[in-house]
Design an enzyme around this catalytic site. Structure first.
Site, PDB file in Angstrom:
ATOM      1  N   TYR A 140      16.414  -9.546  -8.908  1.00 25.75           N
ATOM      2  CA  TYR A 140      17.039  -9.767 -10.216  1.00 25.75           C
ATOM      3  C   TYR A 140      16.959  -8.515 -11.101  1.00 25.75           C
ATOM      4  O   TYR A 140      17.708  -8.378 -12.059  1.00 25.75           O
ATOM      5  CB  TYR A 140      16.388 -10.943 -10.949  1.00 25.75           C
ATOM      6  CG  TYR A 140      16.588 -12.291 -10.286  1.00 25.75           C
ATOM      7  CD1 TYR A 140      17.512 -12.468  -9.257  1.00 25.75           C
ATOM      8  CD2 TYR A 140      15.850 -13.397 -10.682  1.00 25.75           C
ATOM      9  CE1 TYR A 140      17.676 -13.693  -8.639  1.00 25.75           C
ATOM     10  CE2 TYR A 140      16.025 -14.634 -10.069  1.00 25.75           C
ATOM     11  CZ  TYR A 140      16.930 -14.774  -9.052  1.00 25.75           C
ATOM     12  OH  TYR A 140      17.103 -15.989  -8.443  1.00 25.75           O
ATOM     13  N   LYS A 197      10.341 -13.399   3.784  1.00 25.11           N
ATOM     14  CA  LYS A 197      11.331 -13.323   4.860  1.00 25.11           C
ATOM     15  C   LYS A 197      10.980 -12.065   5.666  1.00 25.11           C
ATOM     16  O   LYS A 197      11.792 -11.138   5.813  1.00 25.11           O
ATOM     17  CB  LYS A 197      12.739 -13.255   4.217  1.00 25.11           C
ATOM     18  CG  LYS A 197      13.891 -13.455   5.163  1.00 25.11           C
ATOM     19  CD  LYS A 197      14.038 -14.881   5.654  1.00 25.11           C
ATOM     20  CE  LYS A 197      15.165 -14.941   6.679  1.00 25.11           C
ATOM     21  NZ  LYS A 197      15.137 -16.169   7.482  1.00 25.11           N
ATOM     22  N   ASP A 229      13.053 -19.860   4.598  1.00 25.48           N
ATOM     23  CA  ASP A 229      13.946 -20.922   5.096  1.00 25.48           C
ATOM     24  C   ASP A 229      13.119 -22.077   5.669  1.00 25.48           C
ATOM     25  O   ASP A 229      13.396 -23.247   5.415  1.00 25.48           O
ATOM     26  CB  ASP A 229      14.956 -20.383   6.122  1.00 25.48           C
ATOM     27  CG  ASP A 229      14.374 -19.343   7.064  1.00 25.48           C
ATOM     28  OD1 ASP A 229      13.205 -18.945   6.872  1.00 25.48           O
ATOM     29  OD2 ASP A 229      15.069 -18.927   8.000  1.00 25.48           O
ATOM     30  N   ASP A 253      12.308 -18.843  -7.632  1.00 26.63           N
ATOM     31  CA  ASP A 253      13.318 -19.487  -8.485  1.00 26.63           C
ATOM     32  C   ASP A 253      13.893 -20.703  -7.752  1.00 26.63           C
ATOM     33  O   ASP A 253      13.969 -21.816  -8.289  1.00 26.63           O
ATOM     34  CB  ASP A 253      14.414 -18.444  -8.763  1.00 26.63           C
ATOM     35  CG  ASP A 253      15.387 -18.887  -9.828  1.00 26.63           C
ATOM     36  OD1 ASP A 253      15.163 -19.952 -10.424  1.00 26.63           O
ATOM     37  OD2 ASP A 253      16.375 -18.174 -10.063  1.00 26.63           O
ATOM     38  N   ASP A 257      12.626 -25.109  -8.053  1.00 22.80           N
ATOM     39  CA  ASP A 257      13.552 -26.201  -8.385  1.00 22.80           C
ATOM     40  C   ASP A 257      13.501 -27.287  -7.320  1.00 22.80           C
ATOM     41  O   ASP A 257      13.513 -28.478  -7.623  1.00 22.80           O
ATOM     42  CB  ASP A 257      14.991 -25.674  -8.509  1.00 22.80           C
ATOM     43  CG  ASP A 257      15.293 -25.206  -9.926  1.00 22.80           C
ATOM     44  OD1 ASP A 257      14.331 -24.974 -10.688  1.00 22.80           O
ATOM     45  OD2 ASP A 257      16.483 -25.077 -10.274  1.00 22.80           O
TER      46      ASP A 257
END
Ligand code: NAD
Length: 364
Positions: A140, A197, A229, A253, A257
């Site tokens: 980001y 990852k 994943d 992020d 959620d």
């Protein structure tokens, strides 16, 4: 007697309703546990645009910096949707995070057994995990841009416009957030999962190297690794197995959620953002300003009340007071009181925002 200075940013929509509930609870628990709290309110977000023409007035940032902790409701709403991007209410949140140097975002996902039926998962009973998300680095904030390319792809077409965003992490950035992960694991179930990852990303491989380097300092903490994943599947498959997850900005992020939703309503989810030790942390519900229900008494104040409990625990070290609030919330739910977002019918007692607050206060 200890006295703490709390900066309150009620914000917009239901923000003022839920923060005033949390303040009532904080005042009651302070009186019970023998410490004092002062509350200074600052306008930030849409309300600050209306009054000062800017979503984050300098005085508000200064006030927050000078406090022991910040309690925030939520900012934004349709009234300010057409404001130019740099002056949008939500920009104030980025300004507060940057201005307070908040680099770790903590999102607990706790399923109250009384609300198990509100979870979209079948047969869940216990979920109690904490996601520690890096907040100021990664993709980001990495280099990003666009350029035009005449290169030709394998099917003969021309690349044309190219856009790129860069995931980049320094050793220092990783070390301070991974240490937070270990620190929180020590205070909980002593299990830390680094989510990354590492099979494809060099930055993830650096995360693992640093976690390995720090691990010997916390021999009691069981450390493991999961690819992001796989983690997104395991959060659904075996959520009870997780204790603390530490991860990068973007992975955190998304996963926070997901973890939040498996525990039921957005009206129940607290969060905290912390910076260097000794600097004020910021505590807020995960939900937004909910303009659709503002002023109707339908807002669930528990996410903000639970954020206040986190504030007591993590910024003020008032653990007894924090425990008391969490126990009072649990008892209120066990006794069947429900705002509309968590109301499921049989046996539930419908209440509005102020009644729910009152029920928590009675149980304190
Ligand atoms: P939202 O979280 O405000 O609302 C989503 C849905 O959840 C709505 O139906 C709402 O009524 C419900 N809801 C939210 N909180 C609730 C609560 N405490 N009790 C009961 N129901 C609740 O998200 P949105 O509608 O996408 O955004 C509304 C505004 O809030 C936008 O301007 C957005 O930018 C802003 N926002 C602010 C923050 C923040 O300040 N941290 C976070 C997210 C969104």
């Amino acid at each position: 007697m200890n006295t703490y200075k709390i900066a309150v940013v009620p914000g917009d929509g239901i923000g003022p309703e839920v923060t005033s509930s949390a303040i009532e609870v904080l005042k009651a628990v302070a009186a019970k546990c023998g410490f004092e709290m002062t509350f200074e309110e600052y306008k930030v977000g849409g309300s600050a645009i209306d009054e000062y023409g800017h979503p984050l007035p300098e005085a508000a940032l200064e006030g927050c910096r000078a406090s022991d902790a910040v309690l925030l409701g939520a900012v934004g709403g349709p009234k300010w949707d057409s404001v130019e991007p740099a002056l949008r209410p939500e920009r104030a949140l980025l300004g507060l995070r940057a201005g307070l140097g908040l680099y770790s975002n903590l999102r607990p996902a706790l399923l109250f057994e009384e609300l198990a039926s509100a979870s979209p998962l079948k047969n869940v009973s216990a979920i109690d995990l904490l996601i520690v998300r890096e907040l100021t680095g990664g993709i980001y904030f990495g280099e990003h841009g666009r350029y035009d390319s005449d290169d030709v792809l394998s099917d003969g077409s021309v690349k044309g416009k190219v856009a790129y965003d860069t995931e980049s992490y320094s050793e220092g950035e990783i070390e301070r957030i991974v240490r937070e992960g270990f620190r929180f694991a020590m205070g909980r179930g002593k299990k830390l999962t680094v989510v990354d990852k590492a099979n494809v990303l060099e930055s993830s491989r650096l995360w693992r190297e640093i976690a390995e380097k720090i691990a010997p300092e916390y021999p009691e903490v069981a450390l493991d690794y999961l690819y992001v994943d796989n983690c997104s599947m395991q959060l659904i498959n075996r959520p009870s197995d997780f204790d603390v997850i530490v991860t990068s900005n973007m992975f955190g992020d998304i996963l926070s959620d997901e973890a939040g939703m498996i525990t039921g309503s957005i009206g129940m989810l607290p969060s905290a953002s912390l910076g260097a030790p000794g600097t004020p942390g910021m505590y807020e519900p995960v939900h937004g300003s909910a303009p659709d229900i503002a002023g109707t008494g339908k807002a669930n104040p528990l996410a903000t009340i639970l954020s206040a409990a986190m504030l007591l625990r993590w910024s003020l070290n008032e653990t007894e007071a924090s425990d008391l609030i969490e126990a009072a919330v649990k008892k209120t739910l066990a006794d069947g009181f429900r705002t509309p977002d968590i109301y499921s019918g049989v046996g539930d007692i419908p209440v509005n925002t102020s009644e729910m607050t009152q029920k928590v206060l009675e149980r304190l």
